[in-house]
Design an enzyme around this catalytic site. Sequence first.
Site, PDB file in Angstrom:
ATOM      1  N   HIS A   1       0.413  11.326  -1.533  1.00  0.00           N
ATOM      2  CA  HIS A   1      -0.107  10.831  -0.251  1.00  0.00           C
ATOM      3  C   HIS A   1       1.012  10.810   0.784  1.00  0.00           C
ATOM      4  CE1 HIS A   1      -4.120   8.740  -1.412  1.00  0.00           C
ATOM      5  NE2 HIS A   1      -3.925   9.836  -2.116  1.00  0.00           N
TER       6      HIS A   1
ATOM      7  N   TYR B   1      -6.063   0.279   4.803  1.00  0.00           N
ATOM      8  CA  TYR B   1      -5.838  -1.172   4.810  1.00  0.00           C
ATOM      9  C   TYR B   1      -6.538  -1.712   6.055  1.00  0.00           C
ATOM     10  CZ  TYR B   1      -2.081  -0.647   1.313  1.00  0.00           C
ATOM     11  OH  TYR B   1      -1.353  -0.382   0.168  1.00  0.00           O
TER      12      TYR B   1
ATOM     13  N   TYR C   1       7.277   0.918   2.833  1.00  0.00           N
ATOM     14  CA  TYR C   1       6.140   1.242   1.961  1.00  0.00           C
ATOM     15  C   TYR C   1       6.519   2.336   0.960  1.00  0.00           C
ATOM     16  CZ  TYR C   1       1.259   1.811   0.562  1.00  0.00           C
ATOM     17  OH  TYR C   1       0.099   1.850  -0.176  1.00  0.00           O
TER      18      TYR C   1
HETATM   19  C1  PHB Z   1      -4.697  -0.167  -5.977  1.00  0.00           C
HETATM   20  O1  PHB Z   1      -5.097   0.998  -5.900  1.00  0.00           O
HETATM   21  O2  PHB Z   1      -5.033  -0.903  -6.927  1.00  0.00           O
HETATM   22  C2  PHB Z   1      -3.821  -0.683  -4.891  1.00  0.00           C
HETATM   23  C3  PHB Z   1      -3.356   0.164  -3.922  1.00  0.00           C
HETATM   24  C4  PHB Z   1      -2.557  -0.320  -2.907  1.00  0.00           C
HETATM   25  C5  PHB Z   1      -2.225  -1.657  -2.876  1.00  0.00           C
HETATM   26  C6  PHB Z   1      -2.673  -2.515  -3.864  1.00  0.00           C
HETATM   27  C7  PHB Z   1      -3.487  -2.026  -4.882  1.00  0.00           C
HETATM   28  O3  PHB Z   1      -1.454  -2.134  -1.857  1.00  0.00           O
END
Ligand code: PHB
Length: 385
Positions: free
Chosen positions: A72, A196, A380
């Site tokens: 990604h 998000y 990140y």
């Molecule tokens: C997940 O895919 O479980 C996941 C992805 C990103 C996050 C937390 C959980 O920040």
Amino acid sequence: MRTEVAIIGAGPAGLMLGRLLELAGIDAVIIERKSADYVLGRIRAGVLEQGTIALMDRARAGGRMHDEGLVHHGVELSFDGDRHRIDFTALVDRHVMVYGQTEVTRDLMAVRQAPAIYEAEDVELHDFDTAPFVTYRRNGVTHRLDCTYIAGCDGYHGASRKSVPEAAIQSFERTYPFGWLGILVDKPPVSDELIYAHHERGFALCSQRSPTRSRYYVQVGGNEKVEDWSDTRFWDELRRRLNAETAEALQTGPSIEKSIAPLRSFVAEPLRFGKLFLAGDAAHIVPPTGAKGLNLAMSDVAVLAGALIEALQEKSSAGIDAYSSHVLSRIWKAERFSWWMTSLMHVFPETGAFGRRIQRAEFDYLAGSRAARQSLAENYTGLPA
Ligand code: PHB
Ligand code: APR
């Protein structure tokens, strides 16, 4: 029985540490409370930083990850339906990989030569200031394992941290007044990249495990029970929190897993007690918003493996002496980022109108400032070890 390093816990931290030591020719025994099937049945996070990807390769466990993992190059943030993409490649020339922690665990189990001891009950750590040993019970028989060092990789509820005298350890903690209700479904992800989403009804996350399997979350109150969330109720709530176009595109189906996880920030200090070292969730917890839990555990054990190899093969204590302060510096930066992402994206019961305007301003600042986006992308995708 005797070994160089007794590793408590066969989660990703314990398995990776065991593998790195094994490749260096150091004898280590992993002792795990649950069965291997139980460990593989846990659904956990799914985003790997580049450092974690490289470590899987170093462990010679990266083959399937490269075949099946999804690279990604960015994520999407959404605020009350307004969308903004954070382009990792353009901002910091880095990427992440979507590959489930369960798969990481499976791959590490598969490459390990020496078997781990599963279903060990009443694991206890002894004399780690002098001549350490571990005792456990298996099939009704008590065993003793003498060792040179102990690595506590047994998670937040494990025996390792609890065996340290209270006066010797300090804990820093914040619990959030909400949790994440997560659902796993065999439907293609709603979007190629993770979304998000901040919404006045609460946070939502659209994640994925593969081109045909998706993982979705919604923020729920701290006292919510999973039994009260039918699949229909979950999908309705998720749709409300996404922007209209995304909600329209969402493919729903019966859940194959559904659970609620509390959100917590936690750090223990220090992380070395004589010949005992804490790593991974035994040492720290981050709220999942920044996708840092697994990655932080991996960077701890990369440092710890180096330090133990140095101590055992080169007879130098420099690495083990520096371990605690070395990893804590990175841990606190990941704690800061996870706390910040959590603060930006969630609805806090006590925030009020002023706080929501501040959250909106933060989102607008990200949308308008390359410097702000670059900071998010740098954190990140993973700060240097
Ligand atoms: C997940 O895919 O479980 C996941 C992805 C990103 C996050 C937390 C959980 O920040
Ligand atoms: N004795 C032996 N093993 C134990 C004990 C004990 N007393 N208590 C717990 N364990 C085992 C657990 O069953 C688990 O398999 O220790 C392991 C710890 O694994 P994790 O909880 O997965 O922790 P860690 O390996 O540090 O992985 C880091 O990243 O995504 C995050 O929180 C998530 O699990 C994840 C973590």
